[in-house]
Design a protein around this motif. Sequence first.
Motif, mmCIF file in Angstrom:
data_model
loop_
_atom_site.group_PDB
_atom_site.id
_atom_site.type_symbol
_atom_site.label_atom_id
_atom_site.label_comp_id
_atom_site.label_asym_id
_atom_site.label_seq_id
_atom_site.Cartn_x
_atom_site.Cartn_y
_atom_site.Cartn_z
ATOM 1 N N MET A 1 44.775 36.802 82.317
ATOM 2 C CA MET A 1 43.735 36.292 83.616
ATOM 3 C C MET A 1 44.599 35.141 83.764
ATOM 4 O O MET A 1 45.097 34.198 82.930
ATOM 5 C CB MET A 1 42.474 35.943 83.005
ATOM 6 N N ASN A 2 44.509 34.935 85.156
ATOM 7 C CA ASN A 2 45.360 33.620 85.838
ATOM 8 C C ASN A 2 44.324 32.495 85.354
ATOM 9 O O ASN A 2 43.194 32.498 85.332
ATOM 10 C CB ASN A 2 45.437 33.659 87.171
ATOM 11 N N LYS A 3 45.256 31.233 85.104
ATOM 12 C CA LYS A 3 44.380 30.138 84.793
ATOM 13 C C LYS A 3 43.714 29.736 85.954
ATOM 14 O O LYS A 3 44.082 29.947 86.956
ATOM 15 C CB LYS A 3 45.302 29.179 84.230
ATOM 16 N N MET A 4 42.475 29.241 85.691
ATOM 17 C CA MET A 4 41.541 28.507 86.727
ATOM 18 C C MET A 4 42.331 27.311 87.388
ATOM 19 O O MET A 4 42.731 26.147 86.583
ATOM 20 C CB MET A 4 40.090 28.343 86.297
ATOM 21 N N ARG A 5 42.404 27.117 88.490
ATOM 22 C CA ARG A 5 43.097 25.847 89.211
ATOM 23 C C ARG A 5 41.793 24.731 89.621
ATOM 24 O O ARG A 5 41.027 25.203 90.421
ATOM 25 C CB ARG A 5 43.761 26.244 90.451
ATOM 26 N N VAL A 6 41.952 23.851 88.825
ATOM 27 C CA VAL A 6 40.894 22.529 88.852
ATOM 28 C C VAL A 6 41.395 21.622 89.476
ATOM 29 O O VAL A 6 42.484 21.116 89.107
ATOM 30 C CB VAL A 6 40.166 22.414 87.525
ATOM 31 N N ALA A 7 40.795 21.038 90.520
ATOM 32 C CA ALA A 7 41.250 19.791 91.321
ATOM 33 C C ALA A 7 40.318 18.355 90.779
ATOM 34 O O ALA A 7 39.087 18.504 90.749
ATOM 35 C CB ALA A 7 41.202 19.966 92.717
ATOM 36 N N VAL A 8 41.164 17.633 90.130
ATOM 37 C CA VAL A 8 40.249 16.531 89.811
ATOM 38 C C VAL A 8 40.365 15.188 90.804
ATOM 39 O O VAL A 8 41.644 15.024 91.054
ATOM 40 C CB VAL A 8 40.947 16.080 88.444
ATOM 41 N N ILE A 9 39.229 15.030 91.395
ATOM 42 C CA ILE A 9 39.356 13.929 92.490
ATOM 43 C C ILE A 9 38.956 12.690 92.069
ATOM 44 O O ILE A 9 37.702 12.520 91.406
ATOM 45 C CB ILE A 9 38.422 14.550 93.781
ATOM 46 N N ILE A 10 39.933 11.674 92.140
ATOM 47 C CA ILE A 10 39.324 10.406 91.674
ATOM 48 C C ILE A 10 38.877 9.710 93.126
ATOM 49 O O ILE A 10 39.819 9.408 93.941
ATOM 50 C CB ILE A 10 40.819 9.598 91.219
ATOM 51 N N GLY A 11 37.659 9.164 93.077
ATOM 52 C CA GLY A 11 36.959 8.990 94.381
ATOM 53 C C GLY A 11 37.010 7.609 94.601
ATOM 54 O O GLY A 11 36.678 7.190 95.785
ATOM 55 N N SER A 12 37.293 6.711 93.880
ATOM 56 C CA SER A 12 37.376 5.233 94.254
ATOM 57 C C SER A 12 38.888 4.735 94.519
ATOM 58 O O SER A 12 39.945 5.298 94.057
ATOM 59 C CB SER A 12 37.156 4.398 92.718
ATOM 60 N N THR A 13 38.811 3.992 95.618
ATOM 61 C CA THR A 13 40.161 3.333 96.097
ATOM 62 C C THR A 13 40.238 2.006 95.920
ATOM 63 O O THR A 13 41.034 1.052 96.561
ATOM 64 C CB THR A 13 40.305 3.917 97.721
ATOM 65 N N ARG A 14 39.057 1.266 95.462
ATOM 66 C CA ARG A 14 38.779 0.087 95.221
ATOM 67 C C ARG A 14 39.982 -0.687 94.504
ATOM 68 O O ARG A 14 40.295 -0.109 93.444
ATOM 69 C CB ARG A 14 37.367 -0.287 94.615
ATOM 70 N N GLU A 15 40.378 -1.839 95.096
ATOM 71 C CA GLU A 15 41.423 -2.601 93.984
ATOM 72 C C GLU A 15 40.833 -2.876 92.810
ATOM 73 O O GLU A 15 39.776 -3.303 92.886
ATOM 74 C CB GLU A 15 41.934 -3.753 94.763
ATOM 75 N N GLY A 16 41.478 -2.993 91.469
ATOM 76 C CA GLY A 16 40.834 -3.226 90.313
ATOM 77 C C GLY A 16 39.820 -2.136 89.847
ATOM 78 O O GLY A 16 39.216 -2.326 88.764
ATOM 79 N N ARG A 17 40.008 -1.118 90.440
ATOM 80 C CA ARG A 17 38.961 0.049 89.814
ATOM 81 C C ARG A 17 39.379 0.433 88.331
ATOM 82 O O ARG A 17 40.524 0.345 88.023
ATOM 83 C CB ARG A 17 39.107 1.214 90.955
ATOM 84 N N VAL A 18 38.406 1.278 87.757
ATOM 85 C CA VAL A 18 38.933 1.760 86.502
ATOM 86 C C VAL A 18 38.795 3.157 86.829
ATOM 87 O O VAL A 18 39.090 3.988 85.704
ATOM 88 C CB VAL A 18 37.721 1.434 85.477
ATOM 89 N N GLY A 19 38.430 3.836 87.940
ATOM 90 C CA GLY A 19 38.659 5.232 88.057
ATOM 91 C C GLY A 19 39.697 5.998 87.714
ATOM 92 O O GLY A 19 40.001 7.024 87.134
ATOM 93 N N ASP A 20 40.894 5.226 87.943
ATOM 94 C CA ASP A 20 42.379 5.841 87.612
ATOM 95 C C ASP A 20 42.270 5.999 85.999
ATOM 96 O O ASP A 20 42.819 7.158 85.595
ATOM 97 C CB ASP A 20 43.320 5.282 88.251
#
Length: 188
Positions: A1-20
């Motif tokens: 079976m093909n691997k499932m393609r999962v997009a991980v969306i990092i939603g914050s663009t704020r300077e100094g964010r911890v989202g990344d």
Amino acid sequence: MNKMRVAVIIGSTREGRVGDAVGKWFTGRADARDDIVLDVLDLVDFALPAALPEQATPEMKRFAARVDDAEAFVVVTPEYNRSFPASLKQAIDCAYDEWRAKPVGFVSYGYRSQGLHAVEQLRSIFTELHTVTMRDTVAFNLLDGTFARDGTPFDTDGQGQSVTTLLDELTWWGLALREARTARPYVC
């Protein structure tokens, strides 16, 4: 079976964010699975317009194409003032049909509430886009001492199990919806 393609969306663009850092922590655990392949969509890497134009810009089309290619999503979101960031809403609105009949999971962070107010609002938006949102989440309290100075969460057994649970649910729904989309077009 093909691997499932999962997009991980990092939603914050704020300077100094911890989202990344939270996103890297999550993808580090998700990469250990052999049933999925990840595509990280960090919104700082997309020059999405502040106002939606009449015609989609090349960057909007690039983002929508990556959403279209994915079979499932994990949204990494902060909670700002009991909601999610405008940058995330703007990105979500760059696509429409591309989200349909796909599962969405959440990794959230915030103070005290662990970003869960943002997740609850996102559930409503993703329901409107005809997605299936996962019941279980991965959530962090920025005040509980489980983050390194660079914003990376420390590994805990509970958080590791939360990642496993979320990805197990996401994979189950992703495969079921893949088969359904193949068998018949989604109703519009």
